[in-house]
Design a protein around this motif. Structure first.
Motif, PDB file in Angstrom:
ATOM      1  N   GLY A 197       0.795  -1.215   0.000  1.00 54.67           N
ATOM      2  CA  GLY A 197       0.000   0.000   0.000  1.00 54.67           C
ATOM      3  C   GLY A 197       0.830   1.269   0.000  1.00 54.67           C
ATOM      4  N   VAL A 198       2.047   1.191  -0.546  1.00 58.77           N
ATOM      5  CA  VAL A 198       2.946   2.354  -0.631  1.00 58.77           C
ATOM      6  C   VAL A 198       2.750   3.041  -1.972  1.00 58.77           C
ATOM      7  CG1 VAL A 198       5.373   3.059  -0.748  1.00 58.77           C
ATOM      8  CG2 VAL A 198       4.635   1.389   0.970  1.00 58.77           C
ATOM      9  N   ALA A 199       2.623   4.346  -1.961  1.00 56.39           N
ATOM     10  CA  ALA A 199       2.402   5.097  -3.192  1.00 56.39           C
ATOM     11  C   ALA A 199       3.720   5.376  -3.906  1.00 56.39           C
ATOM     12  CB  ALA A 199       1.693   6.414  -2.894  1.00 56.39           C
ATOM     13  N   ILE A 200       3.678   5.320  -5.216  1.00 54.86           N
ATOM     14  CA  ILE A 200       4.823   5.683  -6.046  1.00 54.86           C
ATOM     15  C   ILE A 200       4.687   7.147  -6.433  1.00 54.86           C
ATOM     16  CG2 ILE A 200       6.017   5.258  -8.232  1.00 54.86           C
ATOM     17  CD1 ILE A 200       6.282   2.988  -6.199  1.00 54.86           C
ATOM     18  N   GLU A 201       5.740   7.898  -6.232  1.00 52.00           N
ATOM     19  CA  GLU A 201       5.712   9.304  -6.610  1.00 52.00           C
ATOM     20  C   GLU A 201       5.898   9.469  -8.113  1.00 52.00           C
ATOM     21  OE1 GLU A 201       7.798  13.011  -4.657  1.00 52.00           O
ATOM     22  OE2 GLU A 201       9.241  12.029  -5.988  1.00 52.00           O
ATOM     23  N   LEU A 202       5.111  10.367  -8.688  1.00 48.73           N
ATOM     24  CA  LEU A 202       5.401  10.881 -10.020  1.00 48.73           C
ATOM     25  C   LEU A 202       5.958  12.279  -9.776  1.00 48.73           C
ATOM     26  CD1 LEU A 202       3.099  10.725 -13.172  1.00 48.73           C
ATOM     27  CD2 LEU A 202       5.106  12.168 -12.899  1.00 48.73           C
ATOM     28  N   ASN A 203       7.270  12.341  -9.662  1.00 41.87           N
ATOM     29  CA  ASN A 203       7.948  13.586  -9.330  1.00 41.87           C
ATOM     30  C   ASN A 203       7.836  14.547 -10.514  1.00 41.87           C
ATOM     31  OD1 ASN A 203      10.344  15.490  -9.152  1.00 41.87           O
ATOM     32  ND2 ASN A 203      10.535  14.437  -7.193  1.00 41.87           N
ATOM     33  N   SER A 204       7.242  15.718 -10.279  1.00 42.52           N
ATOM     34  CA  SER A 204       6.909  16.629 -11.362  1.00 42.52           C
ATOM     35  C   SER A 204       8.002  17.626 -11.690  1.00 42.52           C
ATOM     36  CB  SER A 204       5.635  17.405 -11.012  1.00 42.52           C
ATOM     37  OG  SER A 204       4.557  16.527 -10.795  1.00 42.52           O
ATOM     38  N   HIS A 205       9.114  17.561 -10.986  1.00 37.57           N
ATOM     39  CA  HIS A 205      10.202  18.481 -11.318  1.00 37.57           C
ATOM     40  C   HIS A 205      10.585  18.239 -12.772  1.00 37.57           C
ATOM     41  CE1 HIS A 205      14.030  20.524 -11.424  1.00 37.57           C
ATOM     42  NE2 HIS A 205      13.777  21.051 -10.237  1.00 37.57           N
ATOM     43  N   PRO A 206      10.673  19.303 -13.595  1.00 40.74           N
ATOM     44  CA  PRO A 206      10.912  19.110 -15.031  1.00 40.74           C
ATOM     45  C   PRO A 206      12.182  18.337 -15.364  1.00 40.74           C
ATOM     46  CG  PRO A 206      10.235  21.367 -14.587  1.00 40.74           C
ATOM     47  CD  PRO A 206      10.467  20.727 -13.251  1.00 40.74           C
ATOM     48  N   ALA A 207      13.152  18.316 -14.453  1.00 45.01           N
ATOM     49  CA  ALA A 207      14.377  17.558 -14.701  1.00 45.01           C
ATOM     50  C   ALA A 207      14.226  16.084 -14.350  1.00 45.01           C
ATOM     51  CB  ALA A 207      15.544  18.157 -13.913  1.00 45.01           C
ATOM     52  N   ARG A 208      13.138  15.721 -13.666  1.00 48.12           N
ATOM     53  CA  ARG A 208      12.966  14.327 -13.228  1.00 48.12           C
ATOM     54  C   ARG A 208      11.813  13.625 -13.965  1.00 48.12           C
ATOM     55  NH1 ARG A 208      15.916  12.697  -8.814  1.00 48.12           N
ATOM     56  NH2 ARG A 208      16.736  14.272  -7.399  1.00 48.12           N
ATOM     57  N   LEU A 209      10.580  14.053 -13.723  1.00 44.18           N
ATOM     58  CA  LEU A 209       9.394  13.369 -14.256  1.00 44.18           C
ATOM     59  C   LEU A 209       9.558  11.860 -14.078  1.00 44.18           C
ATOM     60  CD1 LEU A 209       8.689  15.589 -17.382  1.00 44.18           C
ATOM     61  CD2 LEU A 209       7.647  15.679 -15.118  1.00 44.18           C
ATOM     62  N   ASP A 210       9.736  11.496 -12.841  1.00 44.71           N
ATOM     63  CA  ASP A 210      10.101  10.145 -12.428  1.00 44.71           C
ATOM     64  C   ASP A 210       9.117   9.706 -11.343  1.00 44.71           C
ATOM     65  OD1 ASP A 210      11.521   7.825 -11.827  1.00 44.71           O
ATOM     66  OD2 ASP A 210      13.149   8.863 -10.789  1.00 44.71           O
ATOM     67  N   ILE A 211       8.327   8.734 -11.665  1.00 50.38           N
ATOM     68  CA  ILE A 211       8.477   7.553 -12.477  1.00 50.38           C
ATOM     69  C   ILE A 211       8.103   7.856 -13.931  1.00 50.38           C
ATOM     70  CG2 ILE A 211       6.169   6.776 -11.846  1.00 50.38           C
ATOM     71  CD1 ILE A 211       7.172   3.896 -11.965  1.00 50.38           C
ATOM     72  N   ASP A 212       8.803   7.206 -14.848  1.00 50.47           N
ATOM     73  CA  ASP A 212       8.562   7.371 -16.278  1.00 50.47           C
ATOM     74  C   ASP A 212       7.127   6.969 -16.603  1.00 50.47           C
ATOM     75  OD1 ASP A 212       8.543   7.030 -19.105  1.00 50.47           O
ATOM     76  OD2 ASP A 212      10.681   6.606 -19.111  1.00 50.47           O
ATOM     77  N   TRP A 213       6.432   7.813 -17.395  1.00 49.75           N
ATOM     78  CA  TRP A 213       5.033   7.522 -17.747  1.00 49.75           C
ATOM     79  C   TRP A 213       4.881   6.199 -18.487  1.00 49.75           C
ATOM     80  CZ3 TRP A 213       3.868   6.752 -22.835  1.00 49.75           C
ATOM     81  CH2 TRP A 213       4.741   7.259 -23.798  1.00 49.75           C
ATOM     82  N   ARG A 214       5.964   5.701 -19.088  1.00 49.19           N
ATOM     83  CA  ARG A 214       5.901   4.439 -19.845  1.00 49.19           C
ATOM     84  C   ARG A 214       5.639   3.228 -18.950  1.00 49.19           C
ATOM     85  NH1 ARG A 214       9.255   8.069 -21.652  1.00 49.19           N
ATOM     86  NH2 ARG A 214       9.297   8.628 -23.876  1.00 49.19           N
ATOM     87  N   TRP A 215       5.744   3.397 -17.638  1.00 54.55           N
ATOM     88  CA  TRP A 215       5.375   2.333 -16.696  1.00 54.55           C
ATOM     89  C   TRP A 215       3.892   2.387 -16.340  1.00 54.55           C
ATOM     90  CZ3 TRP A 215       8.219  -1.765 -15.735  1.00 54.55           C
ATOM     91  CH2 TRP A 215       9.592  -1.703 -15.975  1.00 54.55           C
ATOM     92  N   GLY A 216       3.142   3.228 -17.053  1.00 54.53           N
ATOM     93  CA  GLY A 216       1.722   3.380 -16.741  1.00 54.53           C
ATOM     94  C   GLY A 216       0.948   2.080 -16.755  1.00 54.53           C
ATOM     95  N   GLY A 217       1.228   1.222 -17.736  1.00 47.58           N
ATOM     96  CA  GLY A 217       0.525  -0.056 -17.807  1.00 47.58           C
ATOM     97  C   GLY A 217       0.728  -0.891 -16.558  1.00 47.58           C
TER      98      GLY A 217
ATOM     99  N   PRO B 253       7.840  28.778  -3.780  1.00 51.02           N
ATOM    100  CA  PRO B 253       6.421  28.809  -4.154  1.00 51.02           C
ATOM    101  C   PRO B 253       6.159  28.571  -5.636  1.00 51.02           C
ATOM    102  CG  PRO B 253       6.867  30.518  -2.549  1.00 51.02           C
ATOM    103  CD  PRO B 253       8.199  29.927  -2.909  1.00 51.02           C
ATOM    104  N   ALA B 254       6.979  29.151  -6.514  1.00 54.84           N
ATOM    105  CA  ALA B 254       6.759  28.976  -7.958  1.00 54.84           C
ATOM    106  C   ALA B 254       6.866  27.519  -8.367  1.00 54.84           C
ATOM    107  CB  ALA B 254       7.762  29.819  -8.745  1.00 54.84           C
ATOM    108  N   GLY B 255       7.614  26.718  -7.602  1.00 53.97           N
ATOM    109  CA  GLY B 255       7.791  25.311  -7.932  1.00 53.97           C
ATOM    110  C   GLY B 255       6.530  24.484  -7.806  1.00 53.97           C
ATOM    111  N   LEU B 256       5.537  24.986  -7.079  1.00 49.54           N
ATOM    112  CA  LEU B 256       4.280  24.245  -6.966  1.00 49.54           C
ATOM    113  C   LEU B 256       3.615  24.075  -8.325  1.00 49.54           C
ATOM    114  CD1 LEU B 256       2.731  25.798  -3.717  1.00 49.54           C
ATOM    115  CD2 LEU B 256       4.138  23.742  -3.924  1.00 49.54           C
ATOM    116  N   ALA B 257       3.852  25.029  -9.222  1.00 44.85           N
ATOM    117  CA  ALA B 257       3.225  24.975 -10.545  1.00 44.85           C
ATOM    118  C   ALA B 257       3.792  23.864 -11.417  1.00 44.85           C
ATOM    119  CB  ALA B 257       3.392  26.320 -11.257  1.00 44.85           C
TER     120      ALA B 257
END
Length: 543
Positions: A466-486, A504-508
């Motif tokens: 029951g542990v959540a995987i982060e989709l890190n939104s920092h533009p340099a990361r975007l990790d986990i890769d969306w290709r693992w969506g399936g 604060p600007a990083g929230l966007a």
């Protein structure tokens, strides 16, 4: 890159060069914090002319002088002096995996290497094997790093060019005299890295109108400064819908549509309707799975652009952030979010000013104060706890149990082999305090590939625990890769779309994470922070 971005890049260069020069770590850290402090500011040149750069928190007199010279004169003598004092090739070589300053100096002094090209040749000739501390594994790792570096040339991260692309779109539309204009290609699909900015321009009926549109495009191309090449497609009005669909689509999406032959259609909705489908949003048009989902009526379940109710993974000035916790709370409220989860770095992250027990006690008091001050807003107190080499979490269980949530992340020892790294991550997932796994593969887009993991085992374990995987939104990361969506969908995993914000600007930045979640076809139900605060609070407590 605009002037402000160039100034931030200058400070980041200074930090790295100071580090390579063996400078005092406090001075190194000062430049790092200064670069973070400039994120989101838009008037640096104005401040430089007014002499008010030092009013920016984190900008001292010395750094202000460096910035003033750069912004007003275009020069950076301090950076040039640092660079000229380093051995030739040192800075470039240390960008490769496994090559720190010490090993880079050995390569320079023992083999006379002064460039990445020379190093690649030396590896091909197995010359590194003669040096103490080098071996076949490290030599292969360096070769792989060089190959990755070469493959990244000619690309830019989406987050680095997105605002520029939007401005280019508006200028192009203004030039073509009322003709329809649309983004297309990888830009319209919101791919995480881009090699070009593509646009589709309508050619109106009538020779004169079409000529005006083409002339407008020529003016735009002559005047538009872009970090990437600009590619313009043209389509007549009666074919615009088909052309937009075709130029936007990935090959997987087009194949799943049956690779239709051209037919007249003025708009995309009409194009999809003629294929018996609802309109499929462009960011989803990747693998072909989205076509089957559209046919089954399942697109509505995918997370919407405004589907998040709160945010986790935010840093304050107590660790490596550039602002106060209250400033983050105020910005989150302004953006319409109902809750925020703060998670500064843990004590082992000395490089990021990780929190000591004393700092934790002070922050706990601050969290209580802000909860009382903003009763209409939920503030969760957490920590981004380093996953140590053996898989244990930073801090003792008695400390970890004080938090509302724990994000377990790797920030060191990236070079472990696949089995060891997998066991390390699995051990962290099994810790009962772990609620999220942060930036799972550690990748940095165009800079560092992710470390080796048995991803299937890791995702299965996270699902079971029951542990959540982060989709890190920092533009340099975007990790986990969306290709693992399936895999995420099939295993029923929870995902949290987090900004990893340091100001604060990083929230966007969550807009990039939401784009990746939509590419991955993740449902609203699967996203932790798409749920109301009360429900999230129960989930965090595992109740």
């Amino acid at each position: 890159m605009d002037r402000n971005s160039e100034a931030i890049a200058l400070l980041e260069d200074m930090r790295r060069l100071l580090e390579l020069s063996g400078e005092n770590p406090f001075k190194v850290r000062a430049f790092a914090r200064a670069a973070e402090a400039l994120e989101g500011l838009e008037d640096l040149e104005v401040r430089a002319r007014a002499g008010t750069l030092e009013e920016i928190p984190g900008i001292g007199k010395g750094i202000a002088e460096v910035l003033r010279e750069f912004l007003l004169q275009g020069s950076a003598r301090a950076r040039d002096a640092l660079l000229s004092a380093l051995p030739a090739g040192l800075a470039e070589l240390t960008e490769l995996p496994g090559v720190g300053p010490k090993k880079a100096r050995e390569l320079i002094e023992e083999l006379g290497i002064s460039s990445v090209g020379e190093l690649e040749y030396a590896c091909r000739e197995n010359r590194l094997l003669k040096l103490k501390g080098f071996g076949p594994k490290l030599q292969q790792k360096i070769l792989e790093g060089i190959a990755f570096r070469n493959s990244a040339r000619g690309f830019q991260r989406l987050g680095d060019v997105f605002d520029q692309a939007e401005r280019a779109f508006e200028r192009l539309r203004a030039q073509v005299g009322g003709a329809r204009v649309s983004e297309t290609g990888a830009l319209r699909r919101r791919m995480e890295v881009l090699s070009a900015l593509e646009f589709l321009v309508e050619l109106p009926e009538g020779g004169a109108a079409a000529a005006r549109a083409r002339a407008g495009v020529d003016r735009f191309l002559a005047e538009e400064p872009c970090a990437l090449p600009v590619k313009i497609h043209f389509a007549e009005a009666r074919d615009f819908g088909f052309s937009l669909a075709r130029t936007t689509a990935s090959e997987g999406h087009w194949s799943a549509l049956g690779a239709p032959a051209p037919f007249e259609t003025a708009g995309e909705e009409e194009f999809y309707a003629k294929l018996g489908l609802p309109w499929i949003p462009p960011e989803m048009r990747e693998t072909g799975e989205e076509v089957a989902l559209a046919r089954s009526g399942g697109l509505a379940a995918v997370l919407g652009w405004n589907g998040l109710q709160g945010l986790f993974h935010c840093h304050t000035e107590r660790s490596d952030g550039a602002t106060s916790l209250e400033a983050l709370v105020l910005e989150a409220r302004r953006l319409g979010y109902r809750y925020l989860g703060v998670s500064d770095h843990s004590r082992s992250a000395f490089y990021a000013n990780g929190l000591t027990p004393e700092s934790l006690a002070e922050q706990e008091k601050e969290v209580r104060r802000l909860r009382e001050k903003y009763p209409d807003f939920t503030l969760f107190w957490g920590i981004e706890s380093d996953i140590l080499a053996d898989g244990s979490l930073d801090y003792e269980p008695s400390v970890l149990s004080r938090f509302d949530f724990v994000i377990a992340s790797i920030h060191s020892r990236f070079g472990m082999d696949r089995q060891a790294m997998t066991e390390r991550v699995l051990a962290a997932i099994r810790d009962p305090h772990t609620r999220f796994v942060g930036h799972l593969t550690g990748r940095l887009l165009l800079d560092r590939p992710g470390y080796e993991l048995d991803m299937e085992r890791v995702l299965l374990e996270a699902a079971e625990r029951g542990v959540a995987i982060e989709l890190n939104s920092h533009p340099a990361r975007l990790d986990i890769d969306w290709r693992w969506g399936g895999e995420l969908r099939r295993n029923g995993l929870r995902v949290s779309i987090n900004p990893d914000a340091h100001e604060p600007a990083g929230l966007a930045d969550v807009r990039y994470g939401v784009a990746m979640a939509r590419k991955a076809l993740l449902s609203t139900e699967s996203i932790v922070n798409a749920r109301p605060a009360a429900e999230v609070s129960r989930w965090l407590k595992r109740s």
